[in-house]
Design a protein around this motif. Sequence first.
Motif, PDB file in Angstrom:
ATOM      1  N   THR A   1       7.335 -58.435  42.846  1.00 43.27           N
ATOM      2  CA  THR A   1       7.142 -57.099  43.412  1.00 43.27           C
ATOM      3  C   THR A   1       6.282 -56.232  42.501  1.00 43.27           C
ATOM      4  OG1 THR A   1       9.185 -56.336  42.371  1.00 43.27           O
ATOM      5  CG2 THR A   1       9.340 -57.175  44.627  1.00 43.27           C
ATOM      6  N   GLY A   2       6.051 -56.703  41.296  1.00 43.08           N
ATOM      7  CA  GLY A   2       5.210 -55.970  40.358  1.00 43.08           C
ATOM      8  C   GLY A   2       4.634 -56.908  39.326  1.00 43.08           C
ATOM      9  N   LEU A   3       3.567 -56.467  38.674  1.00 44.19           N
ATOM     10  CA  LEU A   3       2.916 -57.262  37.644  1.00 44.19           C
ATOM     11  C   LEU A   3       2.877 -56.490  36.331  1.00 44.19           C
ATOM     12  CD1 LEU A   3      -0.081 -58.703  39.677  1.00 44.19           C
ATOM     13  CD2 LEU A   3       1.938 -59.924  38.886  1.00 44.19           C
ATOM     14  N   ASP A   4       3.144 -57.206  35.262  1.00 44.45           N
ATOM     15  CA  ASP A   4       3.037 -56.655  33.914  1.00 44.45           C
ATOM     16  C   ASP A   4       1.802 -57.259  33.260  1.00 44.45           C
ATOM     17  OD1 ASP A   4       5.507 -54.991  33.247  1.00 44.45           O
ATOM     18  OD2 ASP A   4       6.399 -56.775  34.141  1.00 44.45           O
ATOM     19  N   ILE A   5       0.943 -56.406  32.767  1.00 52.75           N
ATOM     20  CA  ILE A   5      -0.311 -56.856  32.173  1.00 52.75           C
ATOM     21  C   ILE A   5      -0.399 -56.383  30.727  1.00 52.75           C
ATOM     22  CG2 ILE A   5      -2.816 -56.876  32.382  1.00 52.75           C
ATOM     23  CD1 ILE A   5      -0.908 -55.465  35.222  1.00 52.75           C
ATOM     24  N   THR A   6      -0.757 -57.288  29.853  1.00 51.03           N
ATOM     25  CA  THR A   6      -1.050 -56.904  28.470  1.00 51.03           C
ATOM     26  C   THR A   6      -2.488 -57.310  28.188  1.00 51.03           C
ATOM     27  OG1 THR A   6       1.248 -57.204  27.804  1.00 51.03           O
ATOM     28  CG2 THR A   6      -0.414 -57.140  26.055  1.00 51.03           C
ATOM     29  N   SER A   7      -3.340 -56.334  28.007  1.00 51.62           N
ATOM     30  CA  SER A   7      -4.769 -56.583  27.819  1.00 51.62           C
ATOM     31  C   SER A   7      -5.177 -56.294  26.379  1.00 51.62           C
ATOM     32  CB  SER A   7      -5.585 -55.704  28.766  1.00 51.62           C
ATOM     33  OG  SER A   7      -5.283 -55.969  30.114  1.00 51.62           O
ATOM     34  N   THR A   8      -6.149 -57.043  25.903  1.00 50.42           N
ATOM     35  CA  THR A   8      -6.666 -56.867  24.550  1.00 50.42           C
ATOM     36  C   THR A   8      -8.177 -56.710  24.596  1.00 50.42           C
ATOM     37  OG1 THR A   8      -4.878 -58.224  23.642  1.00 50.42           O
ATOM     38  CG2 THR A   8      -6.802 -57.865  22.236  1.00 50.42           C
ATOM     39  N   VAL A   9      -8.687 -55.684  23.944  1.00 51.77           N
ATOM     40  CA  VAL A   9     -10.126 -55.472  23.875  1.00 51.77           C
ATOM     41  C   VAL A   9     -10.720 -56.493  22.904  1.00 51.77           C
ATOM     42  CG1 VAL A   9     -11.967 -53.864  23.257  1.00 51.77           C
ATOM     43  CG2 VAL A   9      -9.871 -53.013  24.355  1.00 51.77           C
ATOM     44  N   ARG A  10     -11.664 -57.264  23.391  1.00 46.89           N
ATOM     45  CA  ARG A  10     -12.305 -58.297  22.557  1.00 46.89           C
ATOM     46  C   ARG A  10     -13.624 -57.818  21.963  1.00 46.89           C
ATOM     47  NH1 ARG A  10      -7.933 -61.354  21.653  1.00 46.89           N
ATOM     48  NH2 ARG A  10      -6.907 -61.927  23.612  1.00 46.89           N
ATOM     49  N   GLN A  11     -14.413 -57.114  22.771  1.00 47.42           N
ATOM     50  CA  GLN A  11     -15.679 -56.557  22.299  1.00 47.42           C
ATOM     51  C   GLN A  11     -15.805 -55.126  22.818  1.00 47.42           C
ATOM     52  OE1 GLN A  11     -15.751 -59.701  23.867  1.00 47.42           O
ATOM     53  NE2 GLN A  11     -15.943 -60.858  21.961  1.00 47.42           N
ATOM     54  N   LEU A  12     -16.449 -54.278  22.022  1.00 51.22           N
ATOM     55  CA  LEU A  12     -16.667 -52.891  22.441  1.00 51.22           C
ATOM     56  C   LEU A  12     -17.846 -52.320  21.673  1.00 51.22           C
ATOM     57  CD1 LEU A  12     -14.083 -50.103  23.078  1.00 51.22           C
ATOM     58  CD2 LEU A  12     -15.913 -49.704  21.415  1.00 51.22           C
ATOM     59  N   LYS A  13     -18.676 -51.576  22.367  1.00 51.75           N
ATOM     60  CA  LYS A  13     -19.731 -50.777  21.746  1.00 51.75           C
ATOM     61  C   LYS A  13     -19.552 -49.361  22.259  1.00 51.75           C
ATOM     62  CE  LYS A  13     -24.688 -50.409  20.959  1.00 51.75           C
ATOM     63  NZ  LYS A  13     -26.031 -51.003  21.245  1.00 51.75           N
ATOM     64  N   GLN A  14     -19.309 -48.418  21.367  1.00 53.05           N
ATOM     65  CA  GLN A  14     -18.969 -47.054  21.744  1.00 53.05           C
ATOM     66  C   GLN A  14     -19.955 -46.470  22.750  1.00 53.05           C
ATOM     67  OE1 GLN A  14     -16.209 -45.563  20.690  1.00 53.05           O
ATOM     68  NE2 GLN A  14     -16.580 -43.637  21.775  1.00 53.05           N
ATOM     69  N   GLY A  15     -19.412 -46.016  23.899  1.00 57.02           N
ATOM     70  CA  GLY A  15     -20.228 -45.384  24.922  1.00 57.02           C
ATOM     71  C   GLY A  15     -21.117 -46.331  25.693  1.00 57.02           C
ATOM     72  N   SER A  16     -20.997 -47.638  25.453  1.00 56.79           N
ATOM     73  CA  SER A  16     -21.923 -48.591  26.063  1.00 56.79           C
ATOM     74  C   SER A  16     -21.250 -49.731  26.826  1.00 56.79           C
ATOM     75  CB  SER A  16     -22.830 -49.181  24.986  1.00 56.79           C
ATOM     76  OG  SER A  16     -23.706 -50.145  25.519  1.00 56.79           O
ATOM     77  N   CYS A  17     -20.236 -50.377  26.233  1.00 50.92           N
ATOM     78  CA  CYS A  17     -19.626 -51.512  26.922  1.00 50.92           C
ATOM     79  C   CYS A  17     -18.238 -51.819  26.372  1.00 50.92           C
ATOM     80  CB  CYS A  17     -20.505 -52.763  26.828  1.00 50.92           C
ATOM     81  SG  CYS A  17     -20.669 -53.448  25.150  1.00 50.92           S
ATOM     82  N   ILE A  18     -17.447 -52.471  27.222  1.00 51.56           N
ATOM     83  CA  ILE A  18     -16.103 -52.924  26.853  1.00 51.56           C
ATOM     84  C   ILE A  18     -15.873 -54.277  27.512  1.00 51.56           C
ATOM     85  CG2 ILE A  18     -13.634 -52.401  26.840  1.00 51.56           C
ATOM     86  CD1 ILE A  18     -14.387 -49.530  27.770  1.00 51.56           C
ATOM     87  N   ARG A  19     -15.238 -55.169  26.766  1.00 46.23           N
ATOM     88  CA  ARG A  19     -14.792 -56.444  27.348  1.00 46.23           C
ATOM     89  C   ARG A  19     -13.353 -56.663  26.910  1.00 46.23           C
ATOM     90  NH1 ARG A  19     -14.367 -61.736  25.388  1.00 46.23           N
ATOM     91  NH2 ARG A  19     -14.518 -63.381  26.976  1.00 46.23           N
TER      92      ARG A  19
END
Length: 206
Positions: A109-127
């Motif tokens: 009935t619901g999903l629990d998600i734990t996400s981790t940022v692998r790559q990031l460039k400030q103001g430009s991109c997130i993975r």
Amino acid sequence: MGIRAAVITAPLVAALLFGAAAPSGAQPAKRLGCRGAGVDPAAQVRYRTEAVIDAPLEVVWRLQTDVDRWPSWQRAVTGAERLDHGRFRAGSAFHWTTPVPPGTGIPATGLDITSTVRQLKQGSCIRWTGPAVGEGVHIDGVHVWTFSRVAGGVKVSTEETHTGPQVDANVPMATAILTAGLEGWLTDLKTAAEAQASVRTPAPRP
């Protein structure tokens, strides 16, 4: 999320909950990336789309990275919290939840998600990556976001892939749900960012 990959969960559920429809031709062929890394190249379930948001980049970026406030503007997110402190960065982790509506064919009935940022460039991109887990469900997702200033505001592009027994068992359905979900996420982001921008920048007097 055919019913779901972590990163995907909100999109997937958004599709099921709110029936967002994807515009024709919304999926460009070129793959997105952040600091040289992209989505899962082997995943059968994938979608990419983009939108131009009439708001400053700073406003769009703040909304997208202030995870604790996601439930205030994302219809498919029922809870969210950062698991670390400070600036949103590579290595940041966050936990979030989303409901699974009836009629999906899965017991959760619901999903629990734990996400981790692998790559990031400030103001430009997130993975980020991470699993979405519910009763009888485990789906892994990879989600990439890019942001760039363009005429008219900020172009936000996003691409996501899902893998797991539940989505791989029905790729067309899972892809359709992911498609509608990502379109819904972008719509909510656009609505929230443009509303904030209009408050911060009042119209000039005649």
